[in-house]
Design a protein around this motif. Sequence first.
Motif, PDB file in Angstrom:
ATOM      1  N   LEU A  73       0.830  -1.204   0.000  1.00 28.19           N
ATOM      2  CA  LEU A  73       0.000   0.000   0.000  1.00 28.19           C
ATOM      3  C   LEU A  73       0.859   1.247   0.000  1.00 28.19           C
ATOM      4  N   GLN A  74       0.339   2.281  -0.620  1.00 33.20           N
ATOM      5  CA  GLN A  74       0.956   3.603  -0.542  1.00 33.20           C
ATOM      6  C   GLN A  74      -0.086   4.543   0.047  1.00 33.20           C
ATOM      7  N   LEU A  75       0.312   5.245   1.098  1.00 32.33           N
ATOM      8  CA  LEU A  75      -0.620   6.089   1.831  1.00 32.33           C
ATOM      9  C   LEU A  75      -0.068   7.493   1.992  1.00 32.33           C
ATOM     10  N   ILE A  76      -0.965   8.456   2.071  1.00 35.55           N
ATOM     11  CA  ILE A  76      -0.575   9.834   2.357  1.00 35.55           C
ATOM     12  C   ILE A  76      -0.163   9.898   3.821  1.00 35.55           C
ATOM     13  N   ALA A  77       0.952  10.570   4.089  1.00 38.35           N
ATOM     14  CA  ALA A  77       1.502  10.612   5.443  1.00 38.35           C
ATOM     15  C   ALA A  77       1.705  12.040   5.920  1.00 38.35           C
ATOM     16  N   THR A  96      -4.119   7.180  12.448  1.00 36.30           N
ATOM     17  CA  THR A  96      -4.783   7.328  11.150  1.00 36.30           C
ATOM     18  C   THR A  96      -5.897   8.355  11.302  1.00 36.30           C
ATOM     19  N   GLU A  97      -6.120   9.110  10.232  1.00 33.18           N
ATOM     20  CA  GLU A  97      -7.172  10.123  10.256  1.00 33.18           C
ATOM     21  C   GLU A  97      -7.474  10.553   8.824  1.00 33.18           C
ATOM     22  N   ASN A  98      -8.737  10.504   8.442  1.00 40.21           N
ATOM     23  CA  ASN A  98      -9.178  10.961   7.116  1.00 40.21           C
ATOM     24  C   ASN A  98      -8.338  10.372   5.982  1.00 40.21           C
ATOM     25  N   ASN A  99      -8.192   9.081   5.959  1.00 40.90           N
ATOM     26  CA  ASN A  99      -7.437   8.372   4.912  1.00 40.90           C
ATOM     27  C   ASN A  99      -5.968   8.780   4.836  1.00 40.90           C
ATOM     28  N   GLN A 100      -5.433   9.246   5.947  1.00 45.15           N
ATOM     29  CA  GLN A 100      -4.019   9.595   6.043  1.00 45.15           C
ATOM     30  C   GLN A 100      -3.436   8.888   7.261  1.00 45.15           C
ATOM     31  N   VAL A 101      -2.130   8.690   7.242  1.00 44.94           N
ATOM     32  CA  VAL A 101      -1.467   8.116   8.416  1.00 44.94           C
ATOM     33  C   VAL A 101      -0.547   9.160   9.025  1.00 44.94           C
ATOM     34  N   TRP A 102      -0.413   9.088  10.333  1.00 45.64           N
ATOM     35  CA  TRP A 102       0.508   9.943  11.073  1.00 45.64           C
ATOM     36  C   TRP A 102       1.705   9.090  11.426  1.00 45.64           C
ATOM     37  N   VAL A 103       2.888   9.589  11.142  1.00 44.64           N
ATOM     38  CA  VAL A 103       4.097   8.801  11.333  1.00 44.64           C
ATOM     39  C   VAL A 103       5.106   9.535  12.208  1.00 44.64           C
ATOM     40  N   VAL A 104       6.022   8.736  12.773  1.00 46.21           N
ATOM     41  CA  VAL A 104       7.141   9.274  13.550  1.00 46.21           C
ATOM     42  C   VAL A 104       8.390   8.501  13.166  1.00 46.21           C
ATOM     43  N   SER A 105       9.539   9.096  13.454  1.00 52.50           N
ATOM     44  CA  SER A 105      10.813   8.438  13.177  1.00 52.50           C
ATOM     45  C   SER A 105      11.120   7.442  14.296  1.00 52.50           C
ATOM     46  N   PRO A 106      12.003   6.475  14.042  1.00 49.21           N
ATOM     47  CA  PRO A 106      12.388   5.529  15.106  1.00 49.21           C
ATOM     48  C   PRO A 106      12.986   6.242  16.319  1.00 49.21           C
ATOM     49  N   SER A 107      13.677   7.366  16.100  1.00 46.98           N
ATOM     50  CA  SER A 107      14.290   8.090  17.218  1.00 46.98           C
ATOM     51  C   SER A 107      13.238   8.723  18.135  1.00 46.98           C
ATOM     52  N   PHE A 108      12.029   8.918  17.654  1.00 45.60           N
ATOM     53  CA  PHE A 108      10.952   9.488  18.454  1.00 45.60           C
ATOM     54  C   PHE A 108      10.705   8.644  19.704  1.00 45.60           C
ATOM     55  N   PHE A 109      10.767   7.321  19.559  1.00 49.85           N
ATOM     56  CA  PHE A 109      10.509   6.431  20.690  1.00 49.85           C
ATOM     57  C   PHE A 109      11.626   6.502  21.725  1.00 49.85           C
ATOM     58  N   HIS A 110      12.855   6.715  21.287  1.00 47.34           N
ATOM     59  CA  HIS A 110      13.985   6.816  22.205  1.00 47.34           C
ATOM     60  C   HIS A 110      13.948   8.117  22.973  1.00 47.34           C
TER      61      HIS A 110
END
Length: 113
Positions: A73-77, A96-110
């Motif tokens: 799949l390809q999604l708007i981010a 997810t919201e309105n057919n879009q995904v919200w993303v974070v980098s791996p460093s966000f969790f650290h």
Amino acid sequence: MKNQILMLAYISVAVGIFGGMLIVLLLSIFRQRQVINSLVSPQDFLGLPCIVEIPFDTNSRGKVSLSIKGSNLQLIARTEESKEFTKGEKVFIVGTENNQVWVVSPSFFHNQE
């Protein structure tokens, strides 16, 4: 002798038919118990890694690609992180919201610890 061969042929055919019917019955019982669901819901995306296809930052939208349940799949981010995501970078879906995904980098969790 001829009757014995004929009788053996009938028994062989009967055993073959019975065995085939038994296999079909067992397979149908197994398939009924098996849950097959290739439908992808927005909740299935949460926590999945994906790859940035079109760069983006806090002020713009981009595109990410991911594989889920055998589909690509390809999604708007979008993101709320104050960084620019570049093509090929690995990110994680956190919402997810309105057919879009919200993303974070791996460093966000650290940084949250």
